[in-house]
Design a protein around this motif. Sequence first.
Motif, short mmCIF file in Angstrom:
data_model
loop_
_atom_site.label_atom_id
_atom_site.label_comp_id
_atom_site.label_asym_id
_atom_site.label_seq_id
_atom_site.Cartn_x
_atom_site.Cartn_y
_atom_site.Cartn_z
N ILE A 11 0.67 -1.23 -0.09
CA ILE A 11 0.01 -0.13 -0.26
C ILE A 11 1.03 1.11 0.24
O ILE A 11 2.07 1.79 1.47
N SER A 12 1.08 1.71 -0.41
CA SER A 12 2.23 3.40 -1.26
C SER A 12 1.37 4.64 0.27
O SER A 12 0.18 4.16 0.23
N ALA A 13 1.81 5.02 -0.20
CA ALA A 13 1.75 6.86 1.06
C ALA A 13 1.30 7.64 -0.14
O ALA A 13 1.23 6.85 -1.41
N PRO A 14 0.34 8.81 0.45
CA PRO A 14 -0.30 9.29 -0.33
C PRO A 14 0.52 9.98 -2.08
O PRO A 14 1.40 10.63 -1.67
N VAL A 15 0.40 9.70 -3.41
CA VAL A 15 1.12 9.94 -4.21
C VAL A 15 0.24 11.53 -4.78
O VAL A 15 -0.58 11.52 -5.28
N ARG A 16 1.27 12.62 -5.29
CA ARG A 16 -0.03 14.06 -5.17
C ARG A 16 0.33 13.30 -7.46
O ARG A 16 1.48 13.76 -7.38
N THR A 17 -0.97 13.95 -7.36
CA THR A 17 -0.80 14.14 -8.81
C THR A 17 -1.96 15.57 -9.65
O THR A 17 -2.36 16.25 -8.42
N ASP A 18 -1.92 15.50 -10.52
CA ASP A 18 -2.86 16.85 -10.99
C ASP A 18 -4.43 16.64 -10.19
O ASP A 18 -4.68 18.07 -10.39
N TYR A 19 -4.68 15.29 -10.27
CA TYR A 19 -5.76 15.23 -9.69
C TYR A 19 -6.24 15.04 -8.23
O TYR A 19 -7.43 15.59 -8.14
N GLY A 20 -5.20 15.14 -7.52
CA GLY A 20 -5.49 15.06 -6.13
C GLY A 20 -4.65 14.13 -5.73
O GLY A 20 -3.18 13.83 -6.04
N PHE A 21 -5.12 13.50 -4.46
CA PHE A 21 -3.67 12.65 -3.92
C PHE A 21 -4.57 11.24 -4.06
O PHE A 21 -5.63 10.80 -3.99
N HIS A 22 -3.64 9.73 -4.28
CA HIS A 22 -3.49 8.58 -4.77
C HIS A 22 -3.40 7.57 -3.36
O HIS A 22 -2.08 7.81 -3.09
N VAL A 23 -4.03 6.68 -3.21
CA VAL A 23 -3.16 5.86 -2.08
C VAL A 23 -3.59 4.75 -3.48
O VAL A 23 -4.55 4.42 -4.05
N LEU A 24 -2.19 4.26 -3.69
CA LEU A 24 -2.38 3.21 -4.72
C LEU A 24 -2.63 1.57 -3.90
O LEU A 24 -1.27 1.49 -2.80
N GLN A 25 -3.08 0.23 -3.98
CA GLN A 25 -2.70 -0.80 -3.87
C GLN A 25 -1.96 -1.67 -4.93
O GLN A 25 -2.87 -1.97 -6.00
N LEU A 26 -0.96 -2.34 -5.28
CA LEU A 26 -0.19 -2.81 -6.19
C LEU A 26 -0.91 -4.47 -5.90
O LEU A 26 -0.65 -5.64 -4.68
N ARG A 27 -1.71 -4.68 -6.68
CA ARG A 27 -2.04 -6.33 -6.65
C ARG A 27 -1.37 -7.58 -7.17
O ARG A 27 -0.94 -8.41 -6.55
N GLN A 28 -1.22 -7.51 -8.24
CA GLN A 28 -0.53 -8.74 -8.98
C GLN A 28 0.96 -7.97 -10.25
O GLN A 28 0.96 -6.38 -10.63
N ILE A 29 1.71 -8.46 -10.24
CA ILE A 29 2.53 -7.88 -11.87
C ILE A 29 3.33 -9.35 -12.36
O ILE A 29 3.17 -10.14 -11.57
N LYS A 30 2.79 -9.11 -13.82
CA LYS A 30 2.97 -9.50 -14.80
C LYS A 30 4.02 -9.37 -15.68
O LYS A 30 4.45 -8.32 -16.01
N ALA A 31 5.31 -10.50 -15.65
CA ALA A 31 7.20 -10.25 -15.84
C ALA A 31 6.20 -10.39 -17.61
O ALA A 31 5.92 -10.63 -18.35
#
Length: 658
Positions: free
Chosen positions: A372-392
């Motif tokens: 789970i990420s810390a808040p990420v700032r973009t032009d839209y606002g703040f995002h909290v991300l949860q990375l679920r899977q990685i496909k190589a």
Amino acid sequence: MLQKLRDKTTGWIATLILGLLIIPFAFVGVNEYMTGGAANDVATVEAPPHWWKSAPSWWPVSMLWERREITLDEFRAEFEQVRAQERQAQGEDFDPREFESMENKLRVLQQLIDREVLALASAQAGIVIGNDAVARAIATEPAFQVEGQFNLERYQLLLSQQNPPLTPQAFEERQRERLGMLVIPQAIGESDFITDKEMERLLRLLGETRDVTIAMVAPPAADAAEVTDAEIKQWYDSHGSDFRQAESVTLEYVEINGAALPAAAPADEATLRKRYEDEKARFVDPEQRLAAHILITVPADADEATVKAAERKAASLAEQARGGADFAALAKAHSEDPGSKDAGGELPWVARDGSMVKPFEDAMFSMQAGEISAPVRTDYGFHVLQLRQIKAGQGRSFEEVRDELAREQAASDGERAYNELAGRVVNEVLKNPTSLTAAAEATGLAVQRVGPVARNAPVGIVAHPSVQRAAFSEALVQDGTVSDPIELAPNHSVLIRVAEHQPERAQPLEQVRDAVIAAIRADRQDKAAQAAADALLARLAKGEKLQEIASAENLQAGQLPGLQRGMQVPTQEANAAIFAAQRPADGKPSTGKVALGNGAWAVFSVDKVNEADLSAIPAEQRAMLRQQVAQMDGASATQAYIDAMRKQYKVKVMEDRL
């Protein structure tokens, strides 16, 4: 002498004059330097600066004006889009030659000018579209939805298929400008209304029917009377525009067609393997990541307190997710992203290709699965991300893509052969720009000839819009030089030279004498038919009934009870004439005549007007009609606004470049 000239051109007055002269030449020079002297605009729109709306347009103040250009490429793209729409709407009835008329081109150009006027007016009004509005517009666009929900993968796919491809950031800016342009027109349109009295009057007009009797006028006998030389001369002189020969050209041309060239020899194994190694990266599917996010939006004009509050909320949600709270439930309850909220914040698989804004993408590809990420700032606002899977990323072997490489190599070899041949033709033409013979002989191609071809009836290669424009261009007509290669299709082009040119001119009377006589006789017949119709109207004015006259004179007649407004009965023009006639008064019918085409005329009598029964009109139909009328009035008001703004701006159209 030279000394006197030097004496006269010194001093502060001469210096001032020279300084004033230098300024405009300096700007001309800068413009030539920046544009290379090659103008590519077909229209310009200039508006006074927003901070000085009453700024005069005279030099040098006009340099302060805001300027927008419509380029030839923009016009052609819009024209082709309108062409496709017309072709789809008209089907087999679509006439590509008629569509290429200057009237159509100017109509499309005027639409583009109106857009630029709206864009300038919106910018000067200080209209700003926030990120939320842009995001909502994109998320609710049906083209980007799958099963009623915004689909990021479909969104990215459609943008990549544009010509040229668009990045999400570029598309969002286009949407921002489009939404800004619509603010004022929408406000004007939504402010329009129709009163109850106006609505009632409109319903009465639309619901009115008329009982009509109509009779066909007996066609006059074919005109066989003598047409004198004086009549012929008078008709020819007064209808000169009907007897003109259109401008025409005869062309010589050399066609370069890649499809007609000998097929290239199949590439050997070594060549294909080298191509595979050189382009191996495109046969590797990039790493993809599946994530979910929670968005806490921040308005573009938010103050520091609002930004901090949004960040604290995002940080709190991140802590809750790390503490074991269900991420999907948190997203459904708190996320402000309309495209992913209902799906628990889940996004489609994403590669590191710029499809997401950079801070979001950087954070996603720095995380581990389940993090789970810390808040990420973009032009839209703040995002909290949860990375679920990685496909190589996975690659395809040479054997898997060999056939694809072979096809691409064959196409590449064919294109190279075409380009080499086209280059040789152009090099030979440069040696002798006024002839195609030497170029054709040197390359084994044939000089072909077509014409004379009239501008208003192009045939053969002249029917291609690009060839037609070049063939009738002033440069080729006057100089007799060979054109640059004109592309007809990929790997298919022509070089043309105007061998003969005939300007538009009047056809001699001797040449069109028979056509003039035919026109005179057709006019006589039409006047005879109108006279017969007038005679019937005179009898009706004396009190005779149209049905009785028709029976006595063996005329084709009929009754149209309850004829509705707008019906194409007997024709659209006849219906309009019938409903334009006065209401019957004092028990006397209202009469009139109407042309039915091809020299046929009819006489009608409006025997009765039937009032509309307003009580029979459902409330839903009334409401729909009221809305449609308000929309039409709003559209008229919007166009009036655009026309008013155009009067304040400077609009310049370069028709010769269309």
